[in-house]
Scaffold this motif. Sequence first.
Motif: not given
Lengths: 309, 272
Positions: A93, A178-183, A238, B164, B179-181, B185-187
Amino acid sequence: MSILIIAEHDNTELKSATLNVVSAAQKIGEEIDLLIAGLDCRSVAEEATSLEGISKVLLADKPAYENFLAENVGSLVAQMGKDYSHILAPATTNGKNYLPRAAALLDVSQISDVSSVVSEDTFERPIYAGNCIATVQSKDPIKVLTIRTTGFDACGETGGQASIEEVSINEDLEISKFIKEELAESDRPELTAADVVISGGRGMQNGENFSLLEGIADKLGAAIGASRAAVDSGFVPNDMQVGQTGKIVAPNLYIAVGISGAIQHLAGMKDSKVIVAINKDEEAPIFQVADYGLVADLFEALPELENKI
Amino acid sequence: MLYSAVIEYALNLCLYYKGIIFMKVLVPIKRVVDYNVKVRAKSDESGVDLANVKMAINPFCEIAVEEAVRLQEEGKASEVIAVSIGTEASQEQLRTALALGADKAILVQTEVEVEPLGVAKLLKAVVEKENPDLIILGKQAIDDDANQTGQMLAALLNYPQGTFASEIELKDGGIEVTREVDGGLQTVSLSLPAIVTTDLRLNEPRYASLPNIMKAKKKPLDVITTEDLNVDVMPRLNTLKVSPPPERASGVIVETVDELVDKLKNEAKVIT
Ligand SMILES: Cc1cc2nc3c(=O)[nH]c(=O)nc-3n(C[C@H](O)[C@H](O)[C@H](O)COP(=O)(O)OP(=O)(O)OC[C@H]3O[C@@H](n4cnc5c(N)ncnc54)[C@H](O)[C@@H]3O)c2cc1C
Ligand SMILES: Nc1ncnc2c1ncn2[C@@H]1O[C@H](COP(=O)(O)O)[C@@H](O)[C@H]1O
């Protein structure tokens, strides 16, 4: 012929997808440079110097690249790439996000999801959810390619002696933030690099039932995947979706549980070496690609399978 | 009902003058083979066999239209314009977009199969005429599976991109995109004008109702050409052949879990 590869990493370590791209590049030519763009990522560059086949590691260790924003990285790649004959990135991605930008800035087309290298200007790629394979030749002065990692083995991780060269560009276009990431946190192997993948579909009925797959995954060291229906229904996140528009996997063993086998799902897994399908409907299309099919209720078959492996 | 609509309109007008919302949204849509069709390569490998195959709006573009229409229904968008690049037949998909709620449509008519870079250049020319604040595209067309056009358009316009997307939110004069990464998820936050490309979870598109299909016939659909836009769309790639994928040897049905485990251990040797 000189090739620029854009490495995939998280500022801490190199992602395995990069190794597959290096192999693809080696099929094109010998002069291969690797660009590492990020922040506080010198250790990644050091790790990369020992990769087989790399001449130079270009290190853009700058604030503008910390979160790999496509606007900034795309512009960097276009500037760095203009003197190369080929620019390659993995079809992750991340690669899909910035590389088309770089191609457009260079006024060249991009060939997405290259699954095989025919010659320096000719490549194979799947189209129509993998129902056809197109062989395309590029007339552009710079060939920009995203590489489907399942098409290429990983390159060797030792023996290389590349030098590190600093890149001074640090350009923040300031149009995105960039705001945030939820990994997702997981102790399991990465879906796209795992030897064994076990995936659940709508037949799993809910998220809790995915625990039936976990016991088996633990025993086999497998990654867990899902169909779109399972993701859309909220059973799982997802990042677990396998398919045309999700992740592409090609493990030694793929076990599809409660998945009907729509074209879009098959597109993501049909290059697996051995495919097992467990489905209660003997007419399910998944059985057409399965090496071993078990027509059974998954709620009975899974506990038994976990016991017997 | 009417009363609340008036209030909402007035409210939006205020916000508009404060420079917050009321955007014009452009939605590029592509005519592709219906997603249920299993296409095949022609036997002479010269291309894909598309004779008498059902065509439809690319599913990701349908999601893009839906999102734009929802923005309009929420009073955040003033106008939704659908645009397609393709043969005359693409009018059919543009009419569908109009039936789903778009206000007007533009067909850039061409017989050439335009590659993503060419599409992006044509869209750039359309953007320069229409000046939208937001452009929502599909993340990928399910025929070429390129996943390029939105990103290329963003680069050519020097706009930010939220690819995405599974959620968008207008905020502080910009837009926040989830975004779907690969990892989750990323914002990101983007200034406007911006480009968004849709992923599957952004929304569930509605069906066009019969009255709306009838109404769509009267909505404006302009037809222009690539020459009108003065854009060179000569293909850069040459497709040498299109072949079927390698076939898998047919498998077997096992009767029991025991038999399955035995086969995996002793025949396929993929587990120990
Ligand atoms: C643009 C687009 C992109 C798409 N991309 C993807 C993608 O990337 N990946 C993807 O997977 N899909 C994708 N899809 C969706 C795809 O078309 C299918 O809808 C989806 O794969 C179906 O998921 P499923 O097999 O889990 O569900 P279903 O088709 O509903 O199948 C469920 C299966 O479970 C079986 N089952 C039910 N109960 C049991 C039980 N107790 N024991 C055993 N078996 C049971 C049923 O017999 C059935 O075969 C996409 C679709 C579109 C339009
Ligand atoms: N011919 C076209 N006409 C209009 N929009 C297009 C066209 N081709 C691509 N697009 C847009 O770009 C998206 C991504 O397409 P692609 O880059 O080809 O995978 C699609 O979902 C559309 O929104």
